[in-house]
Motif scaffolding. Structure first.
Motif: not given
Length: 589
Positions: A116-119, A140-141, A245-252
């Motif tokens: 994941g990444v913190v932008l 995840p970002a 952990r939640e697999d909450l990606t930008p596309s969601r």
């Protein structure tokens, strides 16, 4: 939780030699085998701060709080640099490098062991570059904006970054200040760490990142020096681990509904005219259909709620204290203008997040039913000079409206004589030339300033009148061009004209002295010459010679699209959700 992506580097028993190779070098600054093989999420911290990017420099310190948040939530934070993007430092324009920073960040997020990444964002182009890359890779970002500077003051009056420069230009032209006082005024507008304290592109885009659901609630407007900014950094680091952990990606998160929310928010806050191309670019890299027509259909009728410079009174500090973006979004939700069911990086819906929104200070954030201005979103125009351009109607002040938009029998429209400049150098060299005979019945045009022509598209359209007119009290003329203007400018310019002159757009055919009609109700800008004359000019047009000063300029010009479609590298928009669709990268040895 599914197997971590980083384990393909650090714990892959099927490739022991490669796993050993990847592991051993990450041990040499103190990480342990136990940490790297523990199954802890590896969170990248995309560092946009540096000495070359003063607007984001405080991220060098904030990153430590991000790392502490990541560690306390069971992750490992790895900080890495992002190509610098400083609006006021980079020549010919930071817009040239938005796509370069995007490309570099895509390669890092795809090619390194990151889950994941913190932008970290702040200065204008850092936010869209980061979100474009996160969209492309789709791991995840979460966005941590750096926040605006504290309010600036000079002689007891608020002075906003950028906005005061445009005002000081006029004072200098009138002879009311000298060079040294000009510099002093500008310096007073930058009293602390942080990005522009006006509602310029930086604060606007960080607000839109929050409106998209990609920042924690309230993140966008916290001033850089406030303790809450470091607290937000810590919480962002903690949440980054949870996203993996939640697999909450930008596309969601960055769905069509989220982009519509951002367009509505842009109108309500009086966002920068640079927001449409940036938001369209992010959407294209996310694979979400979004066009300038959407800005017209969804955003034009939205009222202006935020009383913030350049089209209001307050600055970023006042906006934050007045409730910030959550208070604005709560107004929009109550009015039924945004999608409350859109998901955010909190894991909740936007409506759930806004249940905790602060009560607004009504001197800063107006009620939806009692706004500063009605229908304050962008107007999207076309005509025989271009297919698309935008106008920030919230920047139309009373004096401009009285002079140009109040003709009996023809309201909101006017005709004027065109004065045409071929780039900013030509403008500065000739604007005070008496031979041009510029008066209040003229409109200033500038061309060859778009993505290809400049290159990168320059913030030069907000041209001021000749000194002689300013001295007479006429401080603004209608302006139009194929470049952009600073989000800190209050000029109601017609901007981002596409296609641009350098690729054969209609502005290339315009001549000084032509009559032009600007009709806002019809959303048209037309040169008033016979079609056959326009065709004769087109047949005689010769494309300008493009001089490349660097290899990147040549590569960029060969691949870039127009501002109306986001100013993207067109080939890069074909790469969507690349980890899922194109796989993880091959081994390095």
């Amino acid at each position: 939780m599914k197997k971590l992506r980083s384990q393909l580097w650090f714990d892959d028993a099927s490739h022991p030699s490669m796993t050993a190779l990847y592991l051993e070098r990450y041990l040499n600054f103190g990480l342990t085998l136990g940490e790297l093989r523990s199954g802890r999420p590896i969170i990248g911290i995309a560092q946009t701060g540096s000495d070359l990017v003063p607007c984001n420099r405080h991220h060098l310190q904030l990153a430590e709080r991000v790392k502490e948040g990541i560690r306390d939530s069971g992750g490992i934070g790895l900080e890495f640099p992002v190509h610098p993007l400083q609006e006021t430092g980079k020549r010919p324009t930071a817009a040239l490098d938005r796509n370069l920073a995007y490309l570099g960040l895509v390669e890092v997020l795809h090619g390194y062991p990151l889950d994941g990444v913190v932008l970290t964002t702040g200065c204008d182009k850092t936010t869209p570059a980061a979100l474009m890359a996160a969209a492309t890779v789709n791991i995840p970002a979460i966005v941590l904006s750096g926040g605006p500077m504290l309010d600036g003051y000079f002689d007891g009056q608020r002075v906003g970054s950028g906005t005061i420069v445009w005002h000081a230009r006029k004072l200098l032209a009138k002879g009311e200040i000298d060079y040294e006082r000009f510099i002093a005024l500008a310096a007073a507008s930058a009293p602390s760490a942080g990005h522009c304290n006006t509602m310029g592109t930086a604060l606007s885009m960080n607000c839109l990142a929050e409106a998209l659901g990609m920042s924690l609630p309230g993140c966008a407007a916290i001033p850089a020096p406030y303790r809450e900014r470091a607290q937000m950094a810590y919480e962002t680091g903690r949440r980054a681990v949870a996203l993996v952990r939640e697999d909450l990606t930008p596309s969601r998160i960055m769905t069509r509904a989220a982009f519509e929310n951002a367009i509505v928010a842009a109108g309500a806050i009086g966002a920068s005219s640079n927001c449409p191309p940036h938001l369209i670019a992010i959407a294209r890299h996310m694979g979400v259909p979004l066009t300038l027509d959407d800005w017209q259909a969804i955003g034009h009728e939205i009222p202006l709620l935020v009383n913030c410079q350049p089209v209001g009174e307050f600055l970023g500090e006042g906006f934050h204290r007045g409730g910030g973006l959550p208070a604005v979004m709560a107004e929009l939700l109550a009015a039924g203008r945004i999608h409350g069911d859109a998901r955010t990086v909190t894991g909740r819906t936007l409506a759930e997040d806004l249940a905790e929104a602060p009560r607004p200070d009504r001197s800063v954030i107006k009620p939806f039913a009692q706004p500063l201005r009605e229908q304050a979103g962008y107007l999207v125009l076309s005509g025989n000079l271009f297919d698309a351009a935008v106008m920030k109607v919230s920047a139309i002040d009373d004096a401009f409206r009285a002079r140009y938009l109040s003709k009996p029998g023809d309201p909101e429209a006017f005709e004027a004589r065109a004065i045409v400049f071929d780039g900013p150098e030509d403008y500065h060299a000739r604007i005070n030339d008496p031979a041009l005979d510029v008066d209040a019945s003229c409109v200033l045009f500038i061309r060859n300033c778009g993505t290809v022509g400049y290159p990168g598209s320059a913030e030069v359209v907000n041209m001021q009148p000749p000194d002689a007119l300013i001295q007479q009290g006429i401080e603004s003329l209608p302006t139009c061009g194929d470049g952009r203007q600073s989000g800190t400018s209050a000029s109601p310019s017609i901007l981002n004209a596409s296609p641009e002159a350098a690729v054969g757009g209609g502005l290339a055919l315009l001549r000084t002295g032509d009559r032009v009609r600007i009709d806002l109700p019809k959303r048209r800008v037309d040169v008033l010459i016979p079609p056959e004359e326009l065709e004769r000019r087109r047949a005689a047009w010769v494309p300008p010679t493009l001089v490349h000063q660097t290899p990147w300029q040549e590569i960029y010009r060969q691949m870039v699209g127009q501002l109306s479609t986001g100013g993207c590298l067109e080939a890069s928009t074909l790469y969507l959700d690349i980890v899922a669709t194109r796989g993880n990268p091959r081994h390095s040895h």
